[in-house]
Design a protein around this motif. Structure first.
Motif, PDB file in Angstrom:
ATOM      1  N   GLU A 129     -61.871 -26.104  27.058  1.00 35.65           N
ATOM      2  CA  GLU A 129     -60.801 -26.130  26.053  1.00 35.65           C
ATOM      3  C   GLU A 129     -60.061 -27.460  26.148  1.00 35.65           C
ATOM      4  N   ASP A 130     -60.232 -28.278  25.122  1.00 37.38           N
ATOM      5  CA  ASP A 130     -59.595 -29.594  25.078  1.00 37.38           C
ATOM      6  C   ASP A 130     -59.459 -29.996  23.622  1.00 37.38           C
ATOM      7  N   PRO A 131     -58.268 -29.809  23.023  1.00 40.19           N
ATOM      8  CA  PRO A 131     -58.107 -30.082  21.595  1.00 40.19           C
ATOM      9  C   PRO A 131     -58.471 -31.509  21.199  1.00 40.19           C
ATOM     10  N   LYS A 132     -58.313 -32.464  22.109  1.00 38.88           N
ATOM     11  CA  LYS A 132     -58.621 -33.857  21.796  1.00 38.88           C
ATOM     12  C   LYS A 132     -60.116 -34.126  21.862  1.00 38.88           C
ATOM     13  N   ASN A 133     -60.759 -33.710  22.940  1.00 39.19           N
ATOM     14  CA  ASN A 133     -62.183 -34.015  23.127  1.00 39.19           C
ATOM     15  C   ASN A 133     -63.111 -32.987  22.488  1.00 39.19           C
ATOM     16  N   ASN A 134     -62.662 -31.733  22.422  1.00 38.12           N
ATOM     17  CA  ASN A 134     -63.516 -30.657  21.897  1.00 38.12           C
ATOM     18  C   ASN A 134     -62.846 -29.910  20.749  1.00 38.12           C
ATOM     19  N   PRO A 135     -62.395 -30.598  19.716  1.00 38.33           N
ATOM     20  CA  PRO A 135     -61.762 -29.889  18.609  1.00 38.33           C
ATOM     21  C   PRO A 135     -62.765 -28.995  17.899  1.00 38.33           C
ATOM     22  N   LEU A 136     -62.269 -28.073  17.094  1.00 34.14           N
ATOM     23  CA  LEU A 136     -63.172 -27.170  16.402  1.00 34.14           C
ATOM     24  C   LEU A 136     -64.146 -27.928  15.510  1.00 34.14           C
ATOM     25  N   GLU A 137     -63.722 -29.032  14.952  1.00 35.02           N
ATOM     26  CA  GLU A 137     -64.621 -29.827  14.103  1.00 35.02           C
ATOM     27  C   GLU A 137     -65.858 -30.255  14.875  1.00 35.02           C
ATOM     28  N   TYR A 138     -65.670 -30.599  16.148  1.00 36.78           N
ATOM     29  CA  TYR A 138     -66.813 -30.972  16.998  1.00 36.78           C
ATOM     30  C   TYR A 138     -67.737 -29.781  17.213  1.00 36.78           C
ATOM     31  N   ILE A 139     -67.174 -28.617  17.457  1.00 39.06           N
ATOM     32  CA  ILE A 139     -67.980 -27.414  17.657  1.00 39.06           C
ATOM     33  C   ILE A 139     -68.767 -27.095  16.393  1.00 39.06           C
ATOM     34  N   LEU A 140     -68.116 -27.153  15.245  1.00 36.46           N
ATOM     35  CA  LEU A 140     -68.782 -26.851  13.976  1.00 36.46           C
ATOM     36  C   LEU A 140     -69.898 -27.841  13.685  1.00 36.46           C
ATOM     37  N   GLU A 141     -69.644 -29.115  13.929  1.00 40.16           N
ATOM     38  CA  GLU A 141     -70.682 -30.122  13.718  1.00 40.16           C
ATOM     39  C   GLU A 141     -71.868 -29.874  14.645  1.00 40.16           C
ATOM     40  N   SER A 142     -71.574 -29.490  15.873  1.00 42.48           N
ATOM     41  CA  SER A 142     -72.636 -29.234  16.853  1.00 42.48           C
ATOM     42  C   SER A 142     -73.491 -28.041  16.443  1.00 42.48           C
ATOM     43  N   ILE A 143     -72.857 -26.992  15.905  1.00 48.73           N
ATOM     44  CA  ILE A 143     -73.608 -25.826  15.431  1.00 48.73           C
ATOM     45  C   ILE A 143     -74.563 -26.248  14.319  1.00 48.73           C
ATOM     46  N   GLY A 144     -74.066 -27.062  13.391  1.00 47.07           N
ATOM     47  CA  GLY A 144     -74.924 -27.546  12.317  1.00 47.07           C
ATOM     48  C   GLY A 144     -76.091 -28.357  12.833  1.00 47.07           C
ATOM     49  N   THR A 145     -75.829 -29.210  13.821  1.00 49.26           N
ATOM     50  CA  THR A 145     -76.906 -30.006  14.411  1.00 49.26           C
ATOM     51  C   THR A 145     -77.978 -29.112  15.018  1.00 49.26           C
ATOM     52  N   ILE A 146     -77.553 -28.110  15.770  1.00 45.61           N
ATOM     53  CA  ILE A 146     -78.514 -27.214  16.439  1.00 45.61           C
ATOM     54  C   ILE A 146     -79.373 -26.486  15.417  1.00 45.61           C
ATOM     55  N   TYR A 147     -78.755 -25.930  14.395  1.00 42.73           N
ATOM     56  CA  TYR A 147     -79.505 -25.181  13.387  1.00 42.73           C
ATOM     57  C   TYR A 147     -80.482 -26.074  12.612  1.00 42.73           C
ATOM     58  N   ASN A 148     -80.159 -27.344  12.484  1.00 36.88           N
ATOM     59  CA  ASN A 148     -80.979 -28.240  11.663  1.00 36.88           C
ATOM     60  C   ASN A 148     -82.134 -28.883  12.412  1.00 36.88           C
ATOM     61  N   VAL A 149     -82.200 -28.715  13.725  1.00 39.09           N
ATOM     62  CA  VAL A 149     -83.291 -29.307  14.492  1.00 39.09           C
ATOM     63  C   VAL A 149     -84.529 -28.426  14.386  1.00 39.09           C
ATOM     64  N   LYS A 150     -85.582 -28.938  13.761  1.00 40.22           N
ATOM     65  CA  LYS A 150     -86.873 -28.256  13.668  1.00 40.22           C
ATOM     66  C   LYS A 150     -87.894 -29.140  14.375  1.00 40.22           C
ATOM     67  N   HIS A 151     -88.501 -28.601  15.412  1.00 39.77           N
ATOM     68  CA  HIS A 151     -89.393 -29.410  16.251  1.00 39.77           C
ATOM     69  C   HIS A 151     -90.670 -28.630  16.505  1.00 39.77           C
ATOM     70  N   LYS A 152     -91.771 -29.158  16.018  1.00 40.02           N
ATOM     71  CA  LYS A 152     -93.051 -28.448  16.115  1.00 40.02           C
ATOM     72  C   LYS A 152     -92.861 -27.048  15.518  1.00 40.02           C
ATOM     73  N   ASN A 153     -93.141 -25.989  16.263  1.00 36.12           N
ATOM     74  CA  ASN A 153     -92.891 -24.633  15.769  1.00 36.12           C
ATOM     75  C   ASN A 153     -91.530 -24.098  16.206  1.00 36.12           C
ATOM     76  N   GLY A 154     -90.714 -24.978  16.773  1.00 36.29           N
ATOM     77  CA  GLY A 154     -89.445 -24.525  17.337  1.00 36.29           C
ATOM     78  C   GLY A 154     -88.289 -24.573  16.366  1.00 36.29           C
ATOM     79  N   SER A 155     -87.393 -23.614  16.493  1.00 30.78           N
ATOM     80  CA  SER A 155     -86.111 -23.631  15.790  1.00 30.78           C
ATOM     81  C   SER A 155     -85.183 -22.650  16.493  1.00 30.78           C
ATOM     82  N   ILE A 156     -83.907 -22.998  16.509  1.00 30.83           N
ATOM     83  CA  ILE A 156     -82.906 -22.091  17.056  1.00 30.83           C
ATOM     84  C   ILE A 156     -82.422 -21.217  15.909  1.00 30.83           C
TER      85      ILE A 156
END
Length: 472
Positions: free
Chosen positions: A143-170
């Motif tokens: 928990e760190d509003p400066k380093n880990n704001p919700l915007e960072y978490i939301l962007e990270s979720i989008g990154t994870i969902y968008n990674v398609k590698h070979k037959n892999g996906s989260i």
């Protein structure tokens, strides 16, 4: 001002009721007739009250305890079959402004190197997890509003969902981050998270204050009422947990069940999962500094009693525990486990020895995912990478209504086999693949519906031909 519109924590986890429950449990635990009546009610698979379950927890008779474990194993199988859901944690950042005495992320820890992943690094970690075969993640951040704001978490979720590698996906991202506002929970819901997870750590308000001396997490009510706000924000599935070892396990057990009862009563649906962590060694953290540690037998007894109390709830054990302990807990009602976990930021792409100084806790089960999958199959379980319920909208009360009636099995068993087949084809070693092929054939014979079995056979064959992501 916090936007809390739910009952206050002291109302739904009343400390007087906790004390009265434990006192009654001490009395009833010696009453054979009372315990037999509680066990008879548990066998109906409709759950137990916190008072009834606490009476079972207080039982010390070895024969009665074995009955409780045997019943927990049966109830778990009746609701969830022999499948065990697989997942892995992904640590995004260990920056934290809190001062929690049991966590190495505490702000005063100067030994731990601090790190926050970039989106490029998150994509690389995601690919590493996909290359193992994982489909379900739980993201973690301090928990760190400066380093880990919700915007960072939301962007990270989008990154994870968008990674398609070979037959892999989260296919499902669960989120374990600090308590926040209803509006922020709405934003997490809109980002299509799976389960929102938050451990209470300890339900004892006095101990909570001592263990959280500074930082936003110091506010007991704000933290304890978080699940109400999450559900008000539209999140259907929430996951509870207490960190066993911080306070009396009997008090934590009773309070945890009272919290589950509150969610069922006030929000219309109980917890989707309950996690079973214990305090573990980490940078600047010595578990021996805490006076409430519990042995493996007591830990297993707690697990079995929780399963009887909330039979519909998924129960989680992580790689904090050893292979031997995890095997014991599987027989007491656990339905989800992590595999090949790294609890450091960037731990999946860095050599283990280079990243361990930033781990949130020591990992006891260090086996590869393939080894864990093969081990589970050898124990007679079906490793499942399924996320179909989440993607088909079977969440919250819709999932629970199917689970409580047993109808979820019509989806879970074939979905588990389909996702296991995907894993075997894409990631397994030859020995694990051969073992899994035999298991799938055996389990197909146990599918009660001829129609479902025929569809599953066709889809399994199509997976062998290169197609992916079938689901019931």
């Amino acid at each position: 001002m916090y936007d809390v519109i739910s009952p206050h924590a002291h109302e739904f986890i009343d400390q007087g009721e906790v004390a009265a429950t434990i006192a009654e449990a001490d009395r009833l635990a010696r009453d054979t007739g009372a315990i037999d009546a509680i066990l008879a009610k548990a066998a109906e698979k409709k759950g137990l009250s916190h008072r009834e379950a606490s009476s079972l927890l207080a039982c010390e008779d070895p024969e009665t305890r074995q009955k409780i474990r045997d019943m927990a194993a049966k109830i778990k199988e009746d609701f969830y079959g022999r499948r065990i859901v697989m997942f892995a944690p992904l640590y995004l950042s260990n920056y934290c402004v809190n001062s929690c005495l049991y966590c190495p992320y505490h702000v005063k820890n100067r030994e731990m190197p601090r790190k926050k992943l970039t989106q490029e690094e998150i994509a690389a970690e995601t690919i590493a997890l996909q290359d193992m075969g994982h489909k379900r993640l739980a993201i973690e951040a301090g928990e760190d509003p400066k380093n880990n704001p919700l915007e960072y978490i939301l962007e990270s979720i989008g990154t994870i969902y968008n990674v398609k590698h070979k037959n892999g996906s989260i296919r499902r991202v669960n989120v374990n981050i600090a308590a926040t506002t209803v509006e922020n929970y709405r934003r997490l819901h809109d980002a299509k998270i799976g389960t929102y997870i938050l451990f209470q750590e300890t339900y004892n308000p006095q101990s909570y204050g001592v263990l959280h001396p500074a930082g936003p997490k110091h506010d007991y009510a704000w933290h304890t009422e978080a699940m109400d706000r999450a559900m008000q924000g539209g999140i259907d599935d929430v996951g509870l947990g207490a960190l066993f070892g911080l306070d009396s396990y009997r008090q934590e057990f009773t309070s945890l069940l009272m919290h589950a009862e509150h969610l069922e009563s006030a929000m219309g649906v109980g917890p989707h999962t309950i996690s079973m962590p214990r305090v573990k060694r980490a940078s600047d953290i010595n578990p021996d500094d805490f006076d409430n540690g519990i042995d493996d037998e007591t830990f297993a007894h707690i697990c079995a009693c929780i399963r009887l109390a909330v039979p519909y709830t998924g129960m989680i054990i992580s790689t904090r525990e050893s292979e031997a302990v995890r095997e014991k807990m599987l027989a007491c009602g656990i339905s989800q486990i992590s595999g090949a976990s790294r609890t450091s930021v960037g731990g999946y792409t860095a050599p283990r020895e280079e990243s361990e100084d930033s781990s949130q806790f020591d990992v006891s089960d260090r086996r590869s995912l393939d080894e864990v999958v093969d081990w589970l199959m050898g124990l007679g379980y079906i490793p499942s990478f399924c996320t179909a319920c989440y993607r088909e909208g079977r969440t919250g009360d819709r999932f629970m209504s199917l689970c409580k009636t047993g109808k979820i099995q019509d989806c879970c068993q074939p979905n588990a086999l389909l996702t296991l087949k995907e894993y075997l084809e894409d990631y397994a070693t030859p020995a694990t693949r051969e073992h899994g092929a035999r298991l799938i054939e055996e389990e197909l014979g146990r599918v009660p519906s001829d129609r479902v079995r025929d569809i599953a056979r066709k889809r399994l064959a199509m997976i062998g031909e290169g197609k992916r992501d079938f689901r019931f």
